[in-house]
Design an enzyme around this catalytic site. Structure first.
Site, PDB file in Angstrom:
ATOM      1  N   GLN A  44      43.133  48.126  54.667  1.00  0.00           N
ATOM      2  CA  GLN A  44      44.323  47.322  54.413  1.00  0.00           C
ATOM      3  C   GLN A  44      45.497  48.218  54.018  1.00  0.00           C
ATOM      4  OE1 GLN A  44      44.592  43.883  54.898  1.00  0.00           O
ATOM      5  NE2 GLN A  44      46.765  44.319  54.582  1.00  0.00           N
ATOM      6  N   LYS A  77      41.031  37.466  55.491  1.00  0.00           N
ATOM      7  CA  LYS A  77      40.279  38.076  56.602  1.00  0.00           C
ATOM      8  C   LYS A  77      38.781  37.880  56.374  1.00  0.00           C
ATOM      9  CE  LYS A  77      43.999  41.267  57.579  1.00  0.00           C
ATOM     10  NZ  LYS A  77      44.608  42.582  57.395  1.00  0.00           N
ATOM     11  N   ASP A 122      41.747  47.157  64.228  1.00  0.00           N
ATOM     12  CA  ASP A 122      43.179  46.910  64.008  1.00  0.00           C
ATOM     13  C   ASP A 122      44.037  47.524  65.122  1.00  0.00           C
ATOM     14  OD1 ASP A 122      44.050  45.275  61.979  1.00  0.00           O
ATOM     15  OD2 ASP A 122      43.919  46.801  60.405  1.00  0.00           O
TER      16      ASP A 122
END
Ligand code: NDP
Length: 287
Positions: free
Chosen positions: A99, A55, A122
């Site tokens: 994460q 990422k 997200d």
């Protein structure tokens, strides 16, 4: 029947990243600060380290400034929440990515809810989910967003189409169904309790498989000419990576299909960059 067109997710993801970079360059040339993405990693799960590394690499490639926070496994929930509060308040941060999975002593629901919904790139915050369902501006989970982009790139007519989403997870199946509904498809969501799954899937002009079972759907479950998007990432008995769809038999029937790997996989990170770009524009009042 001609074999299915292979939908090249790797190429389409590269195109999305190229578009993000061009837009970042354009904004910066006008004097705007760079978009900022904060990545937060707790513990030392090797797969999570790889995901975050990829990422950050995509961010660097697109001109997004990523600020990485790596915390030890023993971090308390309160410490993690304090970091999120700091990132929420930081005006140079447009997106916050925590994460998953988090260590067992931390409740990921509490942590995800602590993220400012306006920085929730997200799309996992309940507020983001509510905005999606209500059709309000917000952030959508990156994998389903990537699937939609693949369908758009293939110019698949969704209006009035029969779509079947197999899988009802909060991060893939449910938001995918919402996105398809928003685009005027007639949507069915199938899951582990669905009776006669092949018969249900055979109704679909567009199939989205997000199950996590190696080659669950065979060619006989695919309507001739259907478009098949395979989200699954599995290992078969030989340890080979494969999707939820049996590519060999399904590609003989479908009109277009994503491969695994090289289909949906690369799109997820590309859409994270796009979400960060969108947040940057909203926060700077550029759109
Ligand atoms: P989950 O395990 O959260 O959800 C799986 C869903 O599949 C559930 O709704 C479950 O039904 C359903 N299901 C399980 N078995 C069957 C069956 N035999 N028939 C029909 N439905 C079934 O998985 P995720 O949504 O998180 O992920 C799905 C797949 O996509 C995985 O392989 C994952 O690795 C992959 N993935 C890929 C990403 C990418 O970037 N390409 C990103 C995210 C996920 P029920 O609700 O009834 O239990």
């Amino acid at each position: 029947m001609a074999p299915a067109r292979i939908i090249d997710g790797k190429a389409i993801a590269a195109k999305v990243r190229g578009e993000v970079k061009a837009e970042v360059d354009r904004r910066r040339a006008k004097g705007a600060r760079a978009p900022g993405l904060a990545t937060v990693l707790v513990g030392n799960d090797p797969a999570s380290h790889t995901y975050v590394k990829n990422k950050r690499k995509a961010a660097a490639e697109t001109g997004i400034e990523s600020v990485h926070h790596e915390l030890p496994d023993a971090t308390t929930q309160a410490e993690l929440l304090a970091l999120i509060a700091t990132l929420n308040a930081d005006v140079t941060i447009d997106g916050i990515l925590v994460q998953l999975p988090l260590p067992k002593h931390i409740d990921d629901r509490v942590v995800l809810r602590a993220i400012d919904p306006d920085k929730d790139v997200d799309g996992f915050h309940p507020e983001s989910v509510a905005r999606l369902v209500l059709g309000l501006p917000g952030f959508v989970s990156c994998t389903p967003l990537g699937c939609l982009r693949l369908l758009d790139e293939e110019r698949v007519e969704l209006k009035g189409a029969r779509a079947v989403v197999v899988g009802r997870s909060n991060i893939v199946g449910k938001p995918m169904a919402q996105l398809l509904l928003q685009r005027d498809a007639t949507v069915t969501i199938a899951h582990s309790k669905t009776r006669d799954l092949p018969a249900v899937v055979r109704e679909a002009d567009v199939v989205i498989a997000a199950v996590g079972r190696a080659r669950l759907l065979k060619g006989d479950a695919i309507k001739p000419g259907a478009v098949v998007i395979d989200v699954g990432i599995n290992r078969d008995a030989e340890g080979k990576m494969c999707g939820d769809v049996d590519f060999a038999s399904a590609s003989a029937v479908a009109s277009a299909i994503t491969p695994v790997p090289g289909g949906v996989g690369p799109m997820t990170i590309a859409m994270l960059m796009q979400n960060t770009l969108t947040s940057h524009a909203r926060r700077l009042g550029l759109s």
